[in-house]
Design a protein around this motif. Structure first.
Motif, PDB file in Angstrom:
ATOM      1  N   MET A  43      59.890  84.321  40.321  1.00  0.00           N
ATOM      2  CA  MET A  43      59.970  85.578  39.330  1.00  0.00           C
ATOM      3  C   MET A  43      61.131  86.109  38.865  1.00  0.00           C
ATOM      4  O   MET A  43      61.314  86.864  38.264  1.00  0.00           O
ATOM      5  CB  MET A  43      59.749  86.817  40.391  1.00  0.00           C
ATOM      6  CG  MET A  43      58.111  86.987  41.011  1.00  0.00           C
ATOM      7  SD  MET A  43      57.923  88.460  42.290  1.00  0.00           S
ATOM      8  CE  MET A  43      58.532  89.613  41.571  1.00  0.00           C
ATOM      9  N   GLY A  44      62.068  84.900  39.477  1.00  0.00           N
ATOM     10  CA  GLY A  44      63.853  85.064  38.729  1.00  0.00           C
ATOM     11  C   GLY A  44      64.440  85.934  39.389  1.00  0.00           C
ATOM     12  O   GLY A  44      65.719  86.295  39.096  1.00  0.00           O
ATOM     13  N   VAL A  45      64.070  86.326  40.820  1.00  0.00           N
ATOM     14  CA  VAL A  45      64.983  87.285  41.517  1.00  0.00           C
ATOM     15  C   VAL A  45      66.211  86.178  42.232  1.00  0.00           C
ATOM     16  O   VAL A  45      65.813  85.076  42.743  1.00  0.00           O
ATOM     17  CB  VAL A  45      64.088  87.825  42.746  1.00  0.00           C
ATOM     18  CG1 VAL A  45      65.015  88.503  43.728  1.00  0.00           C
ATOM     19  CG2 VAL A  45      62.841  88.449  42.261  1.00  0.00           C
ATOM     20  N   ASP A  46      67.208  86.706  41.965  1.00  0.00           N
ATOM     21  CA  ASP A  46      68.479  85.978  42.648  1.00  0.00           C
ATOM     22  C   ASP A  46      68.531  85.966  43.995  1.00  0.00           C
ATOM     23  O   ASP A  46      67.798  86.723  44.754  1.00  0.00           O
ATOM     24  CB  ASP A  46      69.839  86.863  42.136  1.00  0.00           C
ATOM     25  CG  ASP A  46      71.013  86.486  42.429  1.00  0.00           C
ATOM     26  OD1 ASP A  46      71.298  85.333  42.016  1.00  0.00           O
ATOM     27  OD2 ASP A  46      71.743  86.924  43.482  1.00  0.00           O
ATOM     28  N   GLY A  47      69.203  84.891  44.397  1.00  0.00           N
ATOM     29  CA  GLY A  47      69.250  84.521  46.048  1.00  0.00           C
ATOM     30  C   GLY A  47      69.876  85.545  46.814  1.00  0.00           C
ATOM     31  O   GLY A  47      69.314  85.700  47.828  1.00  0.00           O
ATOM     32  N   THR A  48      70.873  86.239  46.155  1.00  0.00           N
ATOM     33  CA  THR A  48      71.606  87.284  46.769  1.00  0.00           C
ATOM     34  C   THR A  48      70.544  88.658  46.942  1.00  0.00           C
ATOM     35  O   THR A  48      70.768  89.109  48.108  1.00  0.00           O
ATOM     36  CB  THR A  48      72.722  87.712  46.182  1.00  0.00           C
ATOM     37  OG1 THR A  48      73.709  86.419  45.855  1.00  0.00           O
ATOM     38  CG2 THR A  48      73.418  88.717  46.906  1.00  0.00           C
ATOM     39  N   VAL A  49      69.822  88.655  46.060  1.00  0.00           N
ATOM     40  CA  VAL A  49      68.925  89.670  46.171  1.00  0.00           C
ATOM     41  C   VAL A  49      67.810  89.428  47.218  1.00  0.00           C
ATOM     42  O   VAL A  49      67.433  90.476  47.798  1.00  0.00           O
ATOM     43  CB  VAL A  49      68.199  90.364  44.734  1.00  0.00           C
ATOM     44  CG1 VAL A  49      67.158  91.313  44.788  1.00  0.00           C
ATOM     45  CG2 VAL A  49      69.374  90.621  43.937  1.00  0.00           C
ATOM     46  N   ILE A  50      67.330  88.444  47.124  1.00  0.00           N
ATOM     47  CA  ILE A  50      66.318  87.778  48.110  1.00  0.00           C
ATOM     48  C   ILE A  50      66.927  87.915  49.356  1.00  0.00           C
ATOM     49  O   ILE A  50      66.362  88.228  50.399  1.00  0.00           O
ATOM     50  CB  ILE A  50      66.015  86.358  47.895  1.00  0.00           C
ATOM     51  CG1 ILE A  50      65.143  86.288  46.519  1.00  0.00           C
ATOM     52  CG2 ILE A  50      65.143  85.705  49.092  1.00  0.00           C
ATOM     53  CD1 ILE A  50      64.879  84.812  46.107  1.00  0.00           C
ATOM     54  N   GLY A  51      68.103  87.654  49.921  1.00  0.00           N
ATOM     55  CA  GLY A  51      68.755  87.704  50.929  1.00  0.00           C
ATOM     56  C   GLY A  51      68.948  89.172  51.508  1.00  0.00           C
ATOM     57  O   GLY A  51      68.429  89.557  52.666  1.00  0.00           O
ATOM     58  N   ALA A  52      69.327  89.977  50.495  1.00  0.00           N
ATOM     59  CA  ALA A  52      69.366  91.422  50.687  1.00  0.00           C
ATOM     60  C   ALA A  52      67.548  91.993  51.169  1.00  0.00           C
ATOM     61  O   ALA A  52      67.524  92.708  51.862  1.00  0.00           O
ATOM     62  CB  ALA A  52      69.740  92.346  49.552  1.00  0.00           C
ATOM     63  N   LEU A  53      66.689  91.549  50.539  1.00  0.00           N
ATOM     64  CA  LEU A  53      65.416  92.047  50.905  1.00  0.00           C
ATOM     65  C   LEU A  53      64.991  91.471  52.091  1.00  0.00           C
ATOM     66  O   LEU A  53      64.435  92.343  52.786  1.00  0.00           O
ATOM     67  CB  LEU A  53      64.264  91.223  49.792  1.00  0.00           C
ATOM     68  CG  LEU A  53      64.432  91.964  48.264  1.00  0.00           C
ATOM     69  CD1 LEU A  53      63.623  91.094  47.233  1.00  0.00           C
ATOM     70  CD2 LEU A  53      63.921  93.329  48.493  1.00  0.00           C
ATOM     71  N   TRP A  54      65.517  90.247  52.759  1.00  0.00           N
ATOM     72  CA  TRP A  54      65.113  89.844  54.023  1.00  0.00           C
ATOM     73  C   TRP A  54      65.804  90.722  54.881  1.00  0.00           C
ATOM     74  O   TRP A  54      65.281  91.290  55.966  1.00  0.00           O
ATOM     75  CB  TRP A  54      65.285  88.399  53.997  1.00  0.00           C
ATOM     76  CG  TRP A  54      64.287  87.564  53.756  1.00  0.00           C
ATOM     77  CD1 TRP A  54      64.114  86.947  52.577  1.00  0.00           C
ATOM     78  CD2 TRP A  54      63.178  87.091  54.406  1.00  0.00           C
ATOM     79  NE1 TRP A  54      63.168  86.313  52.446  1.00  0.00           N
ATOM     80  CE2 TRP A  54      62.585  86.207  53.516  1.00  0.00           C
ATOM     81  CE3 TRP A  54      62.674  87.525  55.770  1.00  0.00           C
ATOM     82  CZ2 TRP A  54      61.271  85.588  53.948  1.00  0.00           C
ATOM     83  CZ3 TRP A  54      61.492  86.814  56.000  1.00  0.00           C
ATOM     84  CH2 TRP A  54      60.933  85.854  55.327  1.00  0.00           C
ATOM     85  N   GLY A  55      66.967  91.282  54.550  1.00  0.00           N
ATOM     86  CA  GLY A  55      68.005  91.995  55.577  1.00  0.00           C
ATOM     87  C   GLY A  55      67.100  93.278  55.878  1.00  0.00           C
ATOM     88  O   GLY A  55      67.207  94.075  56.829  1.00  0.00           O
TER      89      GLY A  55
END
Length: 192
Positions: A43-55
């Motif tokens: 979807m184009g979500v940045d890796g840092t944002v993905i990490g924040a979502l998991w957190g």
């Protein structure tokens, strides 16, 4: 005193329903654990944002656990599990239709329900409904069934995701629905 057989547990409809509910709801996370990062990347979500979502999902769960002793007494273990099933059903149904980035934080907060409430409900039931001498056996049976269901769901998730992408989450939603209905059944069969 002689030890009671584990067969006592297998003759308890409420225990079997709780074991099924917990396993199906927890197992419904299989696609999420295995493929959500891939989906979000696509979807184009940045890796840092993905990490924040998991957190964020983990934080929601921790907050629920931290305040679990303050939950109203009306939230019996089977009610908590049913809430977990509803949370998972909503979460996976929404994920099946590629929600916009703005919706992902709210869906991640549902981890407090889909995982946290389900876990609290299952452990609460075992603590209150199972005789002390069978507590370890009951936990072992629930953990074993959950492991089998999650492993099977993970294997099926790969096949489903390869064929239908995010629509594979509908399979996870179906699992959550089975868990929700099992929690309701357990609530009817068990008197605290």
């Amino acid at each position: 005193a002689p030890q009671r057989s584990a067969m006592v547990l297998l003759r308890m409809p409420a225990f079997l329903a709780v074991a099924l509910a917990s396993s199906m709801i927890q197992g419904s996370h299989a696609l999420y654990y295995g493929f959500s990062t891939l989906e979000w990347r696509a979807m184009g979500v940045d890796g840092t944002v993905i990490g924040a979502l998991w957190g964020l999902g983990g934080l929601a769960e921790i907050v629920l656990f931290a305040f679990s002793t303050r939950l109203p007494s009306a939230l019996r273990p089977t009610v908590l599990m049913a809430l977990g099933g509803i949370g998972a059903l909503i979460r996976w149904t929404a994920m099946a239709f590629d929600p916009p980035m703005a919706a992902l934080p709210a869906l991640q907060l549902l981890h407090a329900a889909s995982f946290g409430a389900t876990h609290l409900g299952a452990m609460g039931f075992l603590a209150r409904a199972i005789p002390r001498d069978l507590a370890a056996t009951a936990q072992g049976l629930v953990a074993t069934l959950s492991g089998i269901v999650t492993a099977s769901a993970t294997a099926l998730s790969g096949l489903a995701y390869a064929r239908s992408g995010s629509h594979a989450y509908l399979l996870m939603a179906a699992m959550a629905l089975v868990g929700f209905l099992s929690a309701l059944y357990a609530g009817r069969r068990w008197r605290d």
